[in-house]
Design an enzyme around this catalytic site. Structure first.
Site, PDB file in Angstrom:
ATOM      1  N   HIS A  17       0.834  -1.206   0.000  1.00 16.52           N
ATOM      2  CA  HIS A  17       0.000   0.000   0.000  1.00 16.52           C
ATOM      3  C   HIS A  17       0.874   1.263   0.000  1.00 16.52           C
ATOM      4  O   HIS A  17       0.599   2.220  -0.723  1.00 16.52           O
ATOM      5  CB  HIS A  17      -0.879   0.066   1.255  1.00 16.52           C
ATOM      6  CG  HIS A  17      -1.928  -0.999   1.377  1.00 16.52           C
ATOM      7  ND1 HIS A  17      -2.055  -1.788   2.487  1.00 16.52           N
ATOM      8  CD2 HIS A  17      -2.912  -1.388   0.530  1.00 16.52           C
ATOM      9  CE1 HIS A  17      -3.076  -2.610   2.332  1.00 16.52           C
ATOM     10  NE2 HIS A  17      -3.617  -2.392   1.144  1.00 16.52           N
ATOM     11  N   LYS A  41     -18.174  -5.248   7.096  1.00 15.01           N
ATOM     12  CA  LYS A  41     -16.946  -5.937   6.693  1.00 15.01           C
ATOM     13  C   LYS A  41     -16.090  -6.116   7.941  1.00 15.01           C
ATOM     14  O   LYS A  41     -15.683  -5.131   8.549  1.00 15.01           O
ATOM     15  CB  LYS A  41     -16.224  -5.097   5.627  1.00 15.01           C
ATOM     16  CG  LYS A  41     -15.298  -5.929   4.763  1.00 15.01           C
ATOM     17  CD  LYS A  41     -14.797  -5.132   3.580  1.00 15.01           C
ATOM     18  CE  LYS A  41     -13.621  -5.862   2.948  1.00 15.01           C
ATOM     19  NZ  LYS A  41     -13.045  -5.142   1.845  1.00 15.01           N
ATOM     20  N   ARG A  90      -2.284  -6.154  -8.256  1.00 19.96           N
ATOM     21  CA  ARG A  90      -1.182  -7.071  -7.954  1.00 19.96           C
ATOM     22  C   ARG A  90      -1.033  -8.149  -9.014  1.00 19.96           C
ATOM     23  O   ARG A  90       0.048  -8.458  -9.455  1.00 19.96           O
ATOM     24  CB  ARG A  90      -1.408  -7.746  -6.600  1.00 19.96           C
ATOM     25  CG  ARG A  90      -1.035  -6.879  -5.447  1.00 19.96           C
ATOM     26  CD  ARG A  90      -1.611  -7.401  -4.174  1.00 19.96           C
ATOM     27  NE  ARG A  90      -3.074  -7.310  -4.210  1.00 19.96           N
ATOM     28  CZ  ARG A  90      -3.854  -7.471  -3.177  1.00 19.96           C
ATOM     29  NH1 ARG A  90      -3.336  -7.786  -2.012  1.00 19.96           N
ATOM     30  NH2 ARG A  90      -5.161  -7.335  -3.274  1.00 19.96           N
ATOM     31  N   SER A 128      -2.927  -7.647   3.193  1.00 21.82           N
ATOM     32  CA  SER A 128      -3.154  -7.462   4.628  1.00 21.82           C
ATOM     33  C   SER A 128      -3.515  -8.788   5.282  1.00 21.82           C
ATOM     34  O   SER A 128      -3.087  -9.079   6.402  1.00 21.82           O
ATOM     35  CB  SER A 128      -4.294  -6.459   4.855  1.00 21.82           C
ATOM     36  OG  SER A 128      -3.987  -5.220   4.279  1.00 21.82           O
TER      37      SER A 128
END
Ligand code: ADP
Length: 160
Positions: A17, A41, A90, A128
């Site tokens: 990030h 979430k 990614r 993450s």
């Protein structure tokens, strides 16, 4: 003034990030890192904790603001006068979802464009959730996150 928004969960922020943030800040007059505060979430860190970790990681940059938001991203973009949404890519696996998201946002609000920055190859495996898994098992996460984030993860896991 070119204002960009980089939205995400950042639960927690990783070097992947940070790399995107550094590069996005160079192509924007102002960059807003926007932490999604979505109670539906499930996240390990609260939105405030996530903002605190981002602020610590980017303190040397003058044109970056960190804030949490809820609701529709395009409504937030309007409120911030932003014309660009930044997202990181990614691998091909990110692409389909990101394309859908970007097309939807553009249908709802056509004054905003999504700009994709390709991950630095060094961080292309990093997420993450992987960091949280390694931290949970007491693995070395120093190559993935800042010292401050590593400390916060240790505290969350009750290992301080
Ligand atoms: P979200 O839940 O919105 O996907 P994330 O915090 O997982 O939130 O990711 C925010 C953005 O950062 C996404 O565009 C994601 O593709 C990108 N990103 C995450 N990890 C990396 C990385 N290692 N390199 C480049 N971009 C990344």
């Amino acid at each position: 003034m070119k204002i960009s928004i980089y939205p995400g969960s950042f639960d927690p922020i990783t070097y992947g990030h940070i790399d995107i943030i550094e590069r996005a800040s160079k192509i924007s007059d102002k960059l807003v890192v926007a932490v999604l505060n979505n109670p539906e979430k499930k996240s390990l860190f609260t939105a405030d904790e996530r903002c605190e970790m981002i602020k610590d990681a980017i303190k040397q940059y003058e044109n970056i603001e960190v804030e949490s938001f809820d609701g529709l991203l395009v409504d937030y973009a309007k409120k911030k006068n932003a014309s660009i949404i930044i997202r990181g890519l990614r691998a091909v696996t990110d692409f389909e979802y990101e394309l859908q998201l970007a097309q939807t946002n553009r249908q709802i609000y056509d004054k905003v464009d999504t700009v994709f920055l390709l991950t630095n190859i060094q961080y292309s495996y990093l997420s993450s959730s992987i960091v949280k898994q390694v931290a949970k098992e007491n693995g070395d996460i120093s190559k993935f996150v800042t010292q401050f984030v590593a400390k916060k993860l240790l505290e969350k896991n009750g290992n301080n």
